[in-house]
Design an enzyme around this catalytic site. Structure first.
Site, PDB file in Angstrom:
ATOM      1  N   ASP A   1      45.790   3.887 -11.949  1.00  0.00           N
ATOM      2  CA  ASP A   1      45.125   4.859 -12.820  1.00  0.00           C
ATOM      3  C   ASP A   1      45.515   4.721 -14.279  1.00  0.00           C
ATOM      4  O   ASP A   1      44.885   5.302 -15.154  1.00  0.00           O
ATOM      5  CB  ASP A   1      45.536   6.282 -12.396  1.00  0.00           C
ATOM      6  CG  ASP A   1      44.718   6.792 -11.240  1.00  0.00           C
ATOM      7  OD1 ASP A   1      43.499   6.613 -11.267  1.00  0.00           O
ATOM      8  OD2 ASP A   1      45.323   7.377 -10.318  1.00  0.00           O
TER       9      ASP A   1
HETATM   10  C1  BGC Z   1      49.690   9.005 -12.114  1.00  0.00           C
HETATM   11  C2  BGC Z   1      48.438   8.931 -11.376  1.00  0.00           C
HETATM   12  C3  BGC Z   1      47.424   9.870 -11.972  1.00  0.00           C
HETATM   13  C4  BGC Z   1      47.270   9.611 -13.431  1.00  0.00           C
HETATM   14  C5  BGC Z   1      46.330  10.555 -14.088  1.00  0.00           C
HETATM   15  C6  BGC Z   1      49.424   8.746 -13.530  1.00  0.00           C
HETATM   16  O1  BGC Z   1      50.589   8.828 -14.225  1.00  0.00           O
HETATM   17  O2  BGC Z   1      50.571   8.083 -11.566  1.00  0.00           O
HETATM   18  O3  BGC Z   1      48.711   9.261 -10.101  1.00  0.00           O
HETATM   19  O4  BGC Z   1      46.204   9.713 -11.333  1.00  0.00           O
HETATM   20  O5  BGC Z   1      48.516   9.679 -14.041  1.00  0.00           O
HETATM   21  O6  BGC Z   1      46.705  11.860 -13.968  1.00  0.00           O
HETATM   22  C1  NOJ Z   2      48.572   8.075  -7.711  1.00  0.00           C
HETATM   23  C2  NOJ Z   2      47.132   8.285  -7.484  1.00  0.00           C
HETATM   24  O1  NOJ Z   2      46.946   9.374  -6.625  1.00  0.00           O
HETATM   25  C3  NOJ Z   2      46.539   7.051  -6.888  1.00  0.00           C
HETATM   26  O2  NOJ Z   2      45.176   7.231  -6.690  1.00  0.00           O
HETATM   27  C4  NOJ Z   2      46.815   5.870  -7.769  1.00  0.00           C
HETATM   28  O3  NOJ Z   2      46.319   4.752  -7.125  1.00  0.00           O
HETATM   29  C5  NOJ Z   2      48.274   5.716  -8.075  1.00  0.00           C
HETATM   30  N1  NOJ Z   2      48.784   6.943  -8.574  1.00  0.00           N
HETATM   31  C6  NOJ Z   2      48.555   4.598  -9.052  1.00  0.00           C
HETATM   32  O4  NOJ Z   2      48.149   4.919 -10.337  1.00  0.00           O
END
Ligand code: BGC
Ligand code: NOJ
Length: 811
Positions: free
Chosen positions: A483
């Site tokens: 993400d």
């Molecule tokens: C997290 C993800 C999340 C993203 C947006 C990242 O730091 O690891 O899980 O989807 O932030 O909120």
């Molecule tokens: C947590 C998010 O829930 C997931 O969708 C994502 O793949 C990982 N973070 C890595 O960014």
């Protein structure tokens, strides 16, 4: 250092001190009603949706940590204490918290009185039951005051903690006997309320928080409790609470039990009131009548235990490693259920107000859950598909209550579509139920756009085919699995969301990870096509997959590992050419799992590079070298200090991909080593470093660049649960559901002699013994089914009766 121990017989983790490095929590509830329950009884409850239907309050930034929960205060003479130590924090003579499968028991002892709190959510009712057993272990009669306490949330958790100008005036309750009803907003558009009840006559109550605590006091020194007298207050606005007061007397050796129930109740709109503005109590009466006696509570608790016994009998391992058995048979599967239920919504790190159900998250959570309750996985797949857009892209998240896509985040995460194929294929492999493909599912929650699930999968597949960049690799959009790799975002404004800033359509940034994902699940999609007679489509899909493999080998290969991506200027990310972030974990795992580079040696080379550049004592880091400054062209990943989260943290979710990849090339020793490094059960002894619960995975462990190397964060809600269970159960121990039956394909450390697995699959129970007389890491030389040798390693589902004996010899 350990803070407790495992009781495998009881399937419990026993915490021996309330002062754990972080709150160590458990989840109550399996279906619609849930509670988060910490080892000091902190946490909160909600019905279906942690944002929209929150029954009790919780504050994440509170001091002291973990304040707010279901608290029981005991006043014994001048001493006030809680069985779970919080919030008064009186030192206890004995403390223990047992977290089990859907329940917790906290026992505290002080001055010869023992108080044990059992908390659980009954299987089919929308309530949390708290049964308190008091035991006078002293030789004197004890006359004590028992006070209960919960704080109501005004339903919408986000509104509850922001809209004070309104909320301080809306709170309403009713108190009838031992039942405290919370009915804020019921007078207008809500047709639900909460009730907090006690099964005994009470000596007093309070429903107004400030009156209970005293205005400048806190939950650690509530006036009512310390004075030993309730004020019988009725809340008008401000902060409604529920507190009962019982005066109890216990002879030496006497034991007594008191039951408290917090329930969610709903009325049909036309039957909301029994008198003007008086709520209809029928649903409360009906639910509470089920838990008013100790026998009823015992029966409901036993039902919950039976439920878990049955679920955990689907996959059971007997190996020589107690730790491995414990992980495979109990905790990993338990966490899979929790992630299935919660997705990424509510934990001690997820506020329940932000991310709801993730499209990719829930699709992956299915992988570790589908064997437990396939019917629920089926329903979830259809819910997810309903939120897909007609062009195959997807809302990144949806709310569990409304089951509609979350507009705030929108779409454009270009890996999302492929995960729907992953989840569906896993469901069909488990069940053999191809009829799911005919189920009509909306697009974008619009009935008029409904099409069979198979059409949804087709559009997922085609979305990737039609969204490629200059290197014929898939466009990344807003981000892929990572993400934080926001290659089209270019954000310079503080506070701006990295996930929703910048265009998602149009730019050229490409993802090698999505390419690997497409190869892996594109093949699975082609398999589904073949099985339902779509041979031409299957062949065309495989052509697309082959093209993608070529593109990866040509432009996705850096010489010693797979490149991660191309940025918006078509410069490589995760290449030796880069100044920082030269190598990333994700494409190594996913490309190899898709079979890329296995024949030509790229796979083994890439895995060697992972070991050389990314491995650490506590697991494999996401990238190296860590980014030390903010890169406009990379986005959120470079916003994290080095070693944390996606910037060179050990992101546990993708470690199992490397373990799986190692099994693809036959490296059982290394696969197991990778598996063990992030496994909390193997880290129990270093609790002071790891800090999160030793019975569940956390999302991230700080990498070697971080000052807190080895420290876990974001426990519970992570795709790690599903992926590690898939890894250990299917890729390492080798019991792989296949479209045509059960396949046995172990890849284990060479020192493994033998192990035994019981696997319920499509109505039969398979008792499988795997023997490894020659101490190989992979390969099956012989297999017998009910004593008869069969060729290959696939068990024909037609063979044998209800119980099938399988012997597998590796070699
Ligand atoms: C997290 C993800 C999340 C993203 C947006 C990242 O730091 O690891 O899980 O989807 O932030 O909120
Ligand atoms: C947590 C998010 O829930 C997931 O969708 C994502 O793949 C990982 N973070 C890595 O960014």
């Amino acid at each position: 250092m350990k803070f407790g121990h495992f009781d495998d017989e009881a399937r419990e983790y026993v915490i021996e001190t309330p002062r754990t490095p972080l709150p160590w929590i458990n989840y109550l509830g399996c279906n619609d009603f849930f509670g988060l329950f910490s080892n000091t009884a902190g946490g909160y409850d909600f019905y279906k949706d942690a944002k929209l239907m929150r029954l009790t309050r919780y504050r994440y930034n509170n001091v002291p940590y973990d304040t707010g929960g279901r608290y029981y205060y005991i006043k014994d003479g001048d001493t006030v204490w809680n069985p779970g130590w919080q919030p008064v924090q009186t030192e206890l003579d004995f403390y223990e918290c047992r977290h089990g499968m859907g329940y917790s028991v906290i026992t505290g002892k002080k001055n010869g009185l023992s108080a044990s709190l059992l908390a659980f959510v009954p299987l089919n009712d929308t309530c949390e039951v708290n049964s308190i057993t008091l035991n006078n272990e002293s030789s004197d009669t004890k006359t004590i005051d028992l006070f209960s306490f919960i704080e109501f949330c005004l339903w919408n958790a986000e509104d509850d903690c922001t809209n004070f100008q309104r909320n301080f005036s809306t709170g309403e309750v009713e108190v009838i006997g031992s039942r405290i009803y919370h009915k804020t907003e019921y007078r207008e558009r809500r047709n639900h309320y909460a009730v907090y009840a006690c099964n005994r006559d009470i000596d007093g109550f309070d429903t107004d928080r400030a009156s209970f605590t005293g205005f400048y006091n806190g939950l650690h020194n509530p006036e009512v409790v310390f004075n030993g007298e309730s004020k019988n207050t009725e809340a008008h606005g401000w902060s409604p609470i529920g507190s009962h007061h019982l005066k109890l007397s216990l002879a030496p050796g006497e034991e007594t039990k008191v039951v408290f129930v917090l329930a969610y109740c709903e009325n049909p709109v036309e039957k909301k009131f029994e008198a003007p503005n008086v709520i209809n109590k029928e649903p409360a009466n009906s639910i509470l009548s089920k838990f008013m006696t100790d026998e009823q509570v015992d029966a409901a608790f036993n039902e919950l235990k039976d439920y878990w016994n049955s679920l955990l009998s689907v996959y059971n391992l007997e190996s020589s490693s107690a730790k491995l058995n414990r992980c495979v048979n109990i905790w990993n599967q338990y966490q899979c259920m929790v992630t299935f239920n919660m997705s990424r919504s509510a934990s001690y790190f997820e506020s329940g107000m932000g991310r709801g159900m993730g499209f990719r998250d829930s699709s992956q959570d299915l992988l570790g859950f589908v064997h437990l309750i396939p019917a629920r996985a089926r329903e979830r797949i259809l819910d997810i598909a309903n939120t897909q857009f007609p062009d195959g892209s997807a809302y990144h998240q949806y709310q569990p209550l409304t089951k509609t896509g979350n507009l705030g985040v929108g779409s454009g995460f270009n890996d999302d579509p492929m995960w729907l194929i992953a989840g569906t294929a896993a469901y069909i492999r488990e069940t053999g139920d191809f009829t799911i493909l005919d189920e009509m599912c909306d697009f974008d929650n619009k009935k008029e756009l409904a099409a069979p699930l198979m059409e949804h999968l087709r559009r997922s597949f085609n979305y990737i085919v039609t969204h490629k960049g200059p290197h014929d690799l898939p466009l990344i959009g807003r981000a892929d699995w990572n993400d934080c790799l926001n290659l089209n975002c270019f954000s310079e404004t503080p506070g701006e969301s990295f996930q929703t800033t910048g265009p998602s359509e149009g730019p050229v940034a490409e993802s090698v990870f999505i390419a690997g994902l497409f190869v892996k699940y594109g093949k699975e999609y082609a398999d589904l096509c073949k099985h339902i007679g779509l041979d031409d489509e299957a062949a065309k899909c495989l052509e697309e997959v082959a093209k993608m493999e070529k593109a990866i080998e040509k432009d996705g290969w850096d010489g010693e590992w797979f490149i991660r991506a191309y940025d918006a200027n078509s410069n490589p990310v995760g290449s030796h050419e880069c100044e920082e972030g030269k190598i990333f974990i994700e494409p190594q795992g996913m490309c190899i799992m898709g079979g890329v580079g296995i024949e030509n040696g790229m796979a083994t080379k890439a895995l060697e590079s992972v070991e050389k550049h990314l491995d650490s004592q506590y697991g494999i880091m996401l990238n190296q070298p860590a980014y030390t400054k903010y890169y406009l062209n990379l986005g959120e990943i470079s916003s994290y200090p080095p070693g944390y989260k996606e910037n060179a943290g050990i992101f546990c979710h993708n470690n199992p991909w490397i373990a799986c990849a190692e099994t693809e090339v036959g490296h059982g020793d290394r696969a197991f080593e990778v598996y063990k490094k992030t496994n909390p059960i193997f880290l129990e002894d270093i609790g002071e470093i790891h800090r999160t619960e030793p019975y569940v995975y956390c999302q991230m462990v700080a990498g070697k660049d971080a000052p807190t190397f080895g420290e876990g964060k974001n426990s519970w809600l992570t795709g790690t649960a599903a992926w590690t269970f898939t890894t250990v159960s299917q890729y390492i121990l080798g019991i792989k559901p296949d479209l045509d039956g059960l396949r046995v394909d172990p890849c284990v450390p060479s020192d493994v002699d033998s192990y035994r697995i019981t696997r319920k699959f499509r109505g039969k129970t398979y008792n499988i013994i795997v023997q490894n007389p020659n101490h190989v890491q992979k390969g099956v030389s012989e297999m017998t089914v009910d004593g008869t040798p069969v060729s290959g390693n696939l068990i024909d589902p037609e063979l044998g009766g209800d119980s099938v004996e399988v012997t597998v010899v590796m070699g």
